[in-house]
Design a protein around this motif. Structure first.
Motif, PDB file in Angstrom:
ATOM      1  N   ALA A   2       0.836  -1.207   0.000  1.00  0.00           N
ATOM      2  CA  ALA A   2       0.000   0.000   0.000  1.00  0.00           C
ATOM      3  C   ALA A   2       0.871   1.257   0.000  1.00  0.00           C
ATOM      4  O   ALA A   2       2.003   1.252   0.484  1.00  0.00           O
ATOM      5  N   GLY A   3       0.306   2.323  -0.540  1.00  0.00           N
ATOM      6  CA  GLY A   3       0.930   3.628  -0.411  1.00  0.00           C
ATOM      7  C   GLY A   3       1.855   4.054  -1.535  1.00  0.00           C
ATOM      8  O   GLY A   3       2.572   5.052  -1.395  1.00  0.00           O
ATOM      9  N   ASN A   4       1.868   3.349  -2.641  1.00  0.00           N
ATOM     10  CA  ASN A   4       2.735   3.748  -3.750  1.00  0.00           C
ATOM     11  C   ASN A   4       2.121   4.904  -4.536  1.00  0.00           C
ATOM     12  O   ASN A   4       0.969   4.827  -4.964  1.00  0.00           O
ATOM     13  N   SER A   5       2.893   5.963  -4.717  1.00  0.00           N
ATOM     14  CA  SER A   5       2.428   7.106  -5.509  1.00  0.00           C
ATOM     15  C   SER A   5       3.007   7.074  -6.924  1.00  0.00           C
ATOM     16  O   SER A   5       2.529   7.782  -7.800  1.00  0.00           O
ATOM     17  N   PHE A   6       4.056   6.277  -7.121  1.00  0.00           N
ATOM     18  CA  PHE A   6       4.732   6.140  -8.420  1.00  0.00           C
ATOM     19  C   PHE A   6       5.209   7.479  -8.971  1.00  0.00           C
ATOM     20  O   PHE A   6       5.164   7.718 -10.167  1.00  0.00           O
ATOM     21  N   GLU A   7       5.656   8.344  -8.071  1.00  0.00           N
ATOM     22  CA  GLU A   7       6.242   9.610  -8.504  1.00  0.00           C
ATOM     23  C   GLU A   7       7.680   9.362  -8.936  1.00  0.00           C
ATOM     24  O   GLU A   7       8.455   8.707  -8.242  1.00  0.00           O
ATOM     25  N   HIS A   8       8.034   9.914 -10.098  1.00  0.00           N
ATOM     26  CA  HIS A   8       9.370   9.701 -10.649  1.00  0.00           C
ATOM     27  C   HIS A   8      10.249  10.920 -10.429  1.00  0.00           C
ATOM     28  O   HIS A   8       9.773  12.054 -10.418  1.00  0.00           O
TER      29      HIS A   8
END
Length: 217
Positions: free
Chosen positions: A191-197
């Motif tokens: 849980a909690g992945n924003s996938f910001e690069h």
């Protein structure tokens, strides 16, 4: 690491061995008629380390995402570890950890794929785009373990400017997945992945949370 590297360079200058750092300390720089300075040797070695560290960590991170997105791929690779190298090569083609690097200035008016580019334009060369060119790869956005010429991608560049860390990065990726597939029965997003690069040339998320399932066999 800087202290360790300085110690190694000093040792290799005094007693050269059959290795890269020794070669760098002994090579003659013809343009300036001298040997490389310590700082110049450090710079080359740091680039080697980046190839075996930063590039590798982003490659593994993107590969983990592919495995989470395609659970059947995890099963295939766990049952067929001989396909791990094909997986890492295809994953690097599909999601190159280094998306681009070099810049070029056009010396004349040019047309690239129908786009007019005037002389004096600054172009940023994107390896990632070349790796998914449909004129070069059939079904370019599909990960295909049976694709021909698996290593013939641009992730580490090609020709005389091939990344000097390409070999160690490839080996590290394969070894990492060999060990993980031995120990895990599954892999999924936590849980909690924003996938910001991160911005810039590297394809890597700022953080990736995963849930590992231990192999009980």
């Amino acid at each position: 690491f800087a202290e360790y590297l300085a110690e190694q360079v000093a040792k290799k200058r005094a007693n050269p061995q059959d290795d890269m750092i020794s070669d760098l300390t002994q090579i003659h720089y013809q343009a300036l008629d001298r040997k490389l300075t310590d700082d110049e040797v450090y710079g080359i070695v740091y680039f080697m380390v980046l190839g075996g560290l930063e590039t590798t960590q982003y490659a593994l991170e993107q590969q983990a995402q592919l495995l989470c997105d395609q659970p059947e791929l995890f099963t295939t690779l766990k049952s067929n570890p001989e396909k791990i190298r094909a997986f890492t090569e295809e994953a690097m083609r599909l999601r190159a950890p280094t998306q681009g690097l070099s810049t070029r200035v056009t010396t004349q008016d040019e047309v690239f794929q129908g786009v007019e580019v005037p002389a004096g334009s600054v172009l940023h060369i994107r390896f990632g785009a070349g790796n998914v060119d449909p004129e070069r790869y059939e079904n370019p956005y599909q990960l295909d373990l049976a694709r021909k010429s698996l290593g013939n991608h641009l992730t580490f560049s090609q020709g005389p400017r091939t990344c000097p860390g390409a070999g160690i990065s490839r080996q590290e990726q394969v070894i990492a997945w060999e060990r993980l597939f031995e120990r895990l029965s599954g892999l999924e997003y936590a849980a909690g992945n924003s996938f910001e690069h991160q911005p810039g040339i590297m394809l890597g998320t700022l953080a990736l949370s995963l849930k590992f399932h231990a192999d009980t066999i």
